[in-house]
Design an enzyme around this catalytic site. Structure first.
Site, PDB file in Angstrom:
ATOM      1  N   HIS A 157       0.832  -1.205   0.000  1.00 27.21           N
ATOM      2  CA  HIS A 157       0.000   0.000   0.000  1.00 27.21           C
ATOM      3  C   HIS A 157       0.869   1.258   0.000  1.00 27.21           C
ATOM      4  CE1 HIS A 157      -3.534  -2.448   0.887  1.00 27.21           C
ATOM      5  NE2 HIS A 157      -4.288  -1.367   0.833  1.00 27.21           N
ATOM      6  N   HIS A 208       0.447  -3.116   9.427  1.00 22.11           N
ATOM      7  CA  HIS A 208       1.875  -2.965   9.167  1.00 22.11           C
ATOM      8  C   HIS A 208       2.537  -2.270  10.337  1.00 22.11           C
ATOM      9  CE1 HIS A 208       2.234  -4.394   5.036  1.00 22.11           C
ATOM     10  NE2 HIS A 208       1.106  -3.788   4.762  1.00 22.11           N
TER      11      HIS A 208
END
Length: 576
Positions: A157, A208
């Site tokens: 991302h 993350h």
């Protein structure tokens, strides 16, 4: 879904092979060792992984503290919803529109940057096999069922959004001299906010860690720089008119697909890399072909599609976009089952001649007779039947999944490894010894364990006795507990992992017993892995199928559909 390997019999993890289709997979918990990666990765890759794992473990409690401090229902909805704007699907839906509306150079640059980001991050993910930050203590907030199945490092991302945002900002600044308006400045601010929002959202959602998004963002920035420096040269090479140049470019991409590292777990990163590789092959073939036709604009960027909204009208422009989308979905819906029928016999012949190139976690053609239909094989362009469900989710962003506990094989292995590490640390702390895995391991500024006075094992004395340190310590104790709470998505249930403000043990049995019999260890492993969703069988023909399908999708987007628009009266070549 991807948790357990389907390796060939010759592979070191043969005990993890997928069962024949139609039979329930049998969990061999005895092979789920905490040193799974040491056994199944080359020594140099495992050494790199061991250098980075302590960072992942160190940052997890700090991420949990951050999530606890700022989390709210409104932010849950916002970050879960906006995460869709950084997915491969979002870009794949809107990229063809750029080509059909005449923005060819921007479309090509975006495709190349996204493909480089997806391949580069997927390459590192499968090479290092680093898990996402542990849950618990983190809660994972996501509207995607496949995101948590991938490894964590680095963040795709972040690479995607930074590369696209930086490229857009650069182009806006280049045009600021001619268009020195508030719109230009406003758009630049929007792209800065867009990038920061997606990157921060990956931390907020527990998907993350800091290392993941920092490295992913750096990769995205470098990809943008490479595109700006070499993009025009690459395009001039592709549009040179030489068939040999196109062949070389295609061959290079196929070699990159082949040399992609094989992971230690069944991770879908490789599938995305293959799909985007097909997209790059397709747009090169399609752009080269369309540039040779009489319909492409001659005094513009090569292969540009004639388009003028004022002259065409909104209705006609919308109609041809809808037609183009329908053609792409028809191609995908027809070619995938056709290739699943045509390719297996060919692969069996190649296998008999030993010309096949088997890959771990993909079932060889000799081991199955037919392929049953399935729709969960694609993270780029979903099947048309899934569109109503996706639109419903986008219309109701609060319908999200908040999950606590291991979700993938990487999560489960890290849970077991962290438990084992804490046991060793506890034993060595009592014996005055040095931990077995004596690599650098940063420690959080926490207090002594709150139950130390009860005679429970210590994890080591820490400094800085502050309330924040106490909270970070409480999150440390939740790591490796592996207690799974999976809410029912249909009921929109949510789960919180926020511990109460107290000095008591908030994670239950945070100190696993020091002595474990083999039976107890196997039961522990079985308990964790049985809670994971069993992976579907993955077939060897899927790699070539994805390459062909996505090559066709890209070719249709940049050449097939523009030609179709002219033939059905929705084009503008005759007006230019």
């Amino acid at each position: 879904m991807c948790q357990q390997p389907d390796a060939p019999a010759s592979d070191a993890v043969g005990a993890h092979m997928a069962p024949p289709p139609g039979k329930e997979p049998k969990l061999d918990a005895g092979n789920k060792h905490h040193d799974h990666y040491a056994q199944n990765l080359p020594r140099w890759r495992n050494a790199l992984r061991n250098r980075l794992i302590p960072i992942v473990r160190w940052e997890t409690p700090w991420l949990a503290l951050l999530q606890d401090k700022v989390r709210s229902p409104a932010l849950d909805s916002y970050f879960a919803y906006t995460a869709n704007l950084g997915t491969h699907t979002f870009y794949m839906v809107f990229l063809p529109i750029l080509f059909w509306c005449g923005y060819t150079s921007i479309g090509r640059a975006t495709v190349f940057m996204l493909a480089a980001g997806v391949y580069g991050t997927g390459f590192l993910k499968d090479m290092l096999c680093l898990p996402r930050p542990l849950s618990p203590p983190l809660a994972r907030i996501s509207m995607s069922g496949s995101a948590a199945l991938e490894y964590g490092f680095p963040s795709s991302h972040s690479a995607n959004v930074v590369s696209v945002a930086f490229y857009a900002i650069y182009m806006l600044r280049q045009s600021a001299e001619q268009d020195n308006s508030s719109w230009n400045l406003g758009l630049q601010c929007f792209f800065y906010f867009f990038a920061l929002s997606i990157v921060a959202g990956r931390l907020y959602c527990g998907m993350h860690g800091f290392l993941d998004v920092i490295v992913g963002s750096i990769m995205g920035a470098l990809i943008t720089a490479v595109q700006l420096v070499y993009g025009d040269w690459i395009d001039s090479w592709i549009f040179s008119g030489s068939c040999m140049d196109i062949f070389i470019a295609t061959l290079v991409i196929c070699v990159l697909v082949r040399v992609h590292p094989e992971p230690a777990d069944d991770c879908p990163c490789y599938d995305d890399s293959v799909s985007f590789s097909g997209v790059v092959i397709g747009i090169n073939l399609g752009a080269w072909h369309y540039a040779q036709t009489a319909y492409a604009l001659k005094d513009a960027y090569p292969s540009s599609v004639p388009f003028d909204l004022q002259e065409m009208g909104l209705f006609k422009a919308t109609l041809r976009i809808l037609l183009g989308v329908v053609v792409i979905f028809v191609w995908r819906a027809t070619m995938k089952p056709a290739l699943f029928t045509i390719l297996p016999p060919i692969f069996r012949l190649l296998e008999q001649a030993r010309w096949n190139m088997p890959r771990a976690f993909f079932l060889n053609a000799s081991r199955y007779k037919s392929i049953k239909p399935f729709d969960d094989d694609d993270n780029l362009i979903p099947p048309a039947s899934e569109l109503p469900h996706m639109l419903k989710n986008l219309a109701h962003p609060r319908k999200r999944s908040v999950s606590v506990g291991p979700q993938s094989a990487a999560d489960a292995y890290e849970t077991l490894a962290y438990r084992n590490r804490r046991r060793r640390e506890s034993i060595n702390s009592l014996d005055g010894g040095v931990p077995e895995d004596g690599l650098w391991s940063p420690s959080s500024p926490t207090l002594d364990p709150p139950n130390a006075e009860k005679g429970e094992p210590l994890l080591g004395t820490r400094l800085l006795p502050t309330p924040m340190a106490s909270r970070v310590h409480s999150y440390e104790q939740m790591m490796g507990t592996g207690k799974v709470v999976q809410p029912d998505d249909d009921k929109n249930a949510t789960t919180t992992t926020t511990p109460p403000h107290s000095d008591t043990d908030v994670a239950g049995d945070v100190y696993p017993p020091l002595s474990h019999t083999p039976t107890e260890e196997e039961n522990e492993k079985r308990e964790i892995f049985m809670k994971l969703t069993k992976p579907r069988v993955r077939y060897d023909v899927e790699v070539v199928t994805k390459l062909i399908v996505y090559t066709g999708i890209a070719y249709i987007a940049v050449a097939g559909n523009p030609l179709l628009f002219e033939w059905v009266g929705l084009g503008m070549a005759s007006h230019v």
